[in-house]
Design an enzyme around this catalytic site. Structure first.
Site, mmCIF file in Angstrom:
data_model
loop_
_atom_site.group_PDB
_atom_site.id
_atom_site.type_symbol
_atom_site.label_atom_id
_atom_site.label_comp_id
_atom_site.label_asym_id
_atom_site.label_seq_id
_atom_site.Cartn_x
_atom_site.Cartn_y
_atom_site.Cartn_z
ATOM 1 N N GLU A 297 -46.657 -8.089 -75.915
ATOM 2 C CA GLU A 297 -45.888 -7.243 -74.989
ATOM 3 C C GLU A 297 -46.090 -5.820 -75.460
ATOM 4 O O GLU A 297 -45.797 -5.491 -76.619
ATOM 5 C CB GLU A 297 -44.406 -7.652 -75.001
ATOM 6 C CG GLU A 297 -43.606 -7.021 -73.877
ATOM 7 C CD GLU A 297 -42.837 -5.798 -74.341
ATOM 8 O OE1 GLU A 297 -43.203 -4.690 -73.880
ATOM 9 O OE2 GLU A 297 -41.900 -5.937 -75.126
ATOM 10 N N CYS A 331 -39.311 -0.267 -74.316
ATOM 11 C CA CYS A 331 -40.500 -0.424 -73.472
ATOM 12 C C CYS A 331 -40.104 -0.560 -72.010
ATOM 13 O O CYS A 331 -40.926 -0.348 -71.118
ATOM 14 C CB CYS A 331 -41.312 -1.622 -73.918
ATOM 15 S SG CYS A 331 -40.345 -3.104 -74.177
ATOM 16 N N GLU A 429 -46.940 7.004 -70.950
ATOM 17 C CA GLU A 429 -45.771 6.512 -71.679
ATOM 18 C C GLU A 429 -45.338 7.544 -72.712
ATOM 19 O O GLU A 429 -46.156 8.057 -73.475
ATOM 20 C CB GLU A 429 -46.087 5.190 -72.383
ATOM 21 C CG GLU A 429 -44.877 4.591 -73.080
ATOM 22 C CD GLU A 429 -45.181 3.273 -73.762
ATOM 23 O OE1 GLU A 429 -44.300 2.390 -73.769
ATOM 24 O OE2 GLU A 429 -46.305 3.121 -74.297
#
Length: 547
Positions: A297, A331, A429
């Site tokens: 992940e 996240c 990000e």
């Protein structure tokens, strides 16, 4: 139904662990504050743990507080290539016995670990989490305690469901069954700083299924994982089944990923690191004894998409919590939002008002909603995005923007408005408390949904806010692959084990859904077994007879 070497299975799912409130004058609040004080005074020294033995290499790193960077509360010893090799060998040796444990015996260990964490160790793990990675009490409680307890209990439940999945039990003259074997080799677990629950789940999920793990915690989060190791030891986990090896990431590839007995990687972290690991596995594929299972992940650029029928106050609350809880270091955190022009003024006024109420500071002041980002590297990276927006003609910082690392690594909750839907802070990000908003024309709802889908390389979490069911239906279809966890009229953070299995695809990972059976099934290698009671004794078939 029966599983090979296992009993009949028929169980109900567990309940999620209740969340403590830590309200003023409560017993849990008083005990937690005392434990925080005690840990600060203790100056703990954390060893490497291999085959149950504590190893001190002498090469140490300090454990400092992100919210008070000059305060040192301990140190941990770093593993070298020598210790990593020892950890792998210890795991492989332990596997000889651990792989033979009955599922009931393995289950008992992790059910006890859940009980210990939810009772005796609750305040200890919470205090360690709050101090070492700068989480407020609520964020720590839902992560380091409740979610990890849920992982232990639900993974035991999922294990039993897997074992209960059997083929057609028997036909005339045969008996069929499936054996769910552990992998042949060791699992390398590389865990992140931001979620202690993930740190605890990555090495233990494969172990519940009979595997062994080599666990490398994040260098910025060693304290709480160390206590998890202590819990597992007290719960009865045999020595060597999980080996705890804090070390620089650069050591990993040379040892763990090059070892022929690597059977899998369980990873949470950056997309770049996971891709490099995957590439190294590919380069080594002819050397491995088996094809390693890669479960990861990784990053996210998570969105909230708004229709003009949305409830404004619910939306604003979701934006504030989704973007700024734990300083945006999730996240799944909201990082970009698409808001229709017709309601933007109302949303903006309310959003700025609510954001202005946020208090930032030390975790010991329970009135603080936000604390510090994890370290200077993160601080500098987040600040660079804010500085970029400040200097751009395509963006306007409408709230926050202040960064101060004089005491700790503090960054104000920052809101950027841009007129460019592919502006840098809408695409990349950031992993910090920065929310970028693009205001779109109401008539371009579907067009902007398509833009949202294509803007980011990631596909982790996202949300739609609308009360118009047709608008929700359209968004759900248009954004089908944009988020592995999709929320309707709720923030895209806070997945609960057993309720919202977590994971995304695209550049966000392999989408193997932590908190579900789908993750556990990756850690077994199934053997189909058929026993015949009246096997043929003549090779010929009826069609072969001459006319």
């Amino acid at each position: 139904m029966y599983n090979y070497n296992n009993s009949c299975i028929n169980v109900a799912p567990p309940a999620n662990e209740p969340i403590y409130t830590y309200e003023v004058a409560s017993t849990e609040r008083r005990l937690l504050k005392k434990t925080i004080s005690d840990i600060k005074k203790e100056q703990i020294e954390i060893p490497i743990i291999i085959n149950g033995k504590e190893i001190k290499t002498g090469k140490t790193s300090e454990i400092t507080l992100p919210h008070n960077k000059k305060t040192v509360i301990g140190k941990y010893h770093q593993a070298s290539e020598k210790e990593l090799n020892e950890a792998i060998n210890a795991s492989l040796e332990a596997s000889k016995e651990w792989s033979k444990f009955r599922w009931e015996e393995r289950a008992a260990i992790f059910m006890k670990a859940a009980e210990l964490l939810s009772t005796k160790y609750r305040h200890i793990v919470n205090a360690a989490t709050m101090l070492s990675i700068s989480k407020n009490v609520y964020q720590s409680e839902i992560d380091a305690v409740c979610e990890l307890v849920d992982f232990f209990r639900f993974n035991v439940y999922f294990m039993q469901k897997i074992y209960n999945e059997q083929p057609v039990f028997s036909t005339k003259g045969t008996y069929n069954f499936s054996e769910y074997r552990p992998m042949e080799g060791f699992i390398f677990a590389a865990t992140p700083f931001n979620f202690v629950s993930i740190s605890g789940n990555l090495p233990t999920a494969p172990v519940i299924m009979g595997n062994v793990s080599v666990w490398k915690p994040a260098s910025t989060s060693v304290l709480a994982p160390y206590y998890i190791m202590k819990i597992l030891k007290e719960a009865g986990l045999p020595d060597g089944v999980i080996n705890f090896v804090p070390c620089p990431g650069s050591k990993v590839g040379k040892v763990c990923l090059n070892n022929p007995s690597l059977a899998g990687i369980h990873f949470t972290g950056s997309t770049e690191v996971f891709k490099s690991m995957w590439q190294q596995v590919g380069n080594n594929i002819f050397d491995y004894k088996t094809y390693p299972r890669l479960v990861g992940e990784t990053g996210g650029k998570d969105f909230v998409f708004v229709h003009n029928s949305a409830d404004i106050q619910q939306l604003v609350t979701a934006l504030v919590r989704g973007a700024f809880e734990y300083q945006g270091q999730k996240c799944s955190a909201v990082s970009r939002a698409y808001i229709p022009k017709s309601i933007w003024k109302k949303v903006k006024d309310s959003l700025l008002s609510e954001t202005s109420k946020i208090k930032i500071g030390d975790i010991e002041n329970f009135s603080n909603f936000m604390n510090a980002v994890i370290d200077k590297t993160s601080f500098d990276n987040i600040k660079s995005y804010i500085d970029y927006a400040r200097g751009s003609s395509e963006a306007n910082i409408i709230s926050g923007g202040n960064c101060d690392d004089s005491v700790g690594y503090f960054i104000d909750p920052t809101i950027i408005e841009t007129n460019n839907p592919t502006f840098k802070t809408m695409v990349e990000e950031i992993f910090g408390p920065v929310l970028t908003i693009f205001v779109y024309d109401d008539s371009k709802y579907e067009e902007t949904l398509a833009l949202c889908d294509k803007t980011s390389v990631y596909g982790l979490t996202g949300a739609i806010f609308a009360n118009d069911r047709k608008a929700i239906s359209i968004a759900s279809k248009k954004l089908r692959y944009a988020a592995g966890n999709f929320y309707i009229n709720d923030k895209p953070t806070g997945a609960v084990v057993g309720q919202q299995p977590f994971g995304g695809a695209r550049d966000s990972g392999t989408n193997d859904k932590a908190g579900s059976l789908l993750n556990l099934i990756r850690w077994v290698s199934t053997r189909s077994i058929k026993e015949s009671y009246n096997a043929p004794s003549d090779f010929s078939y009826p069609f072969m007879l001459e006319e």
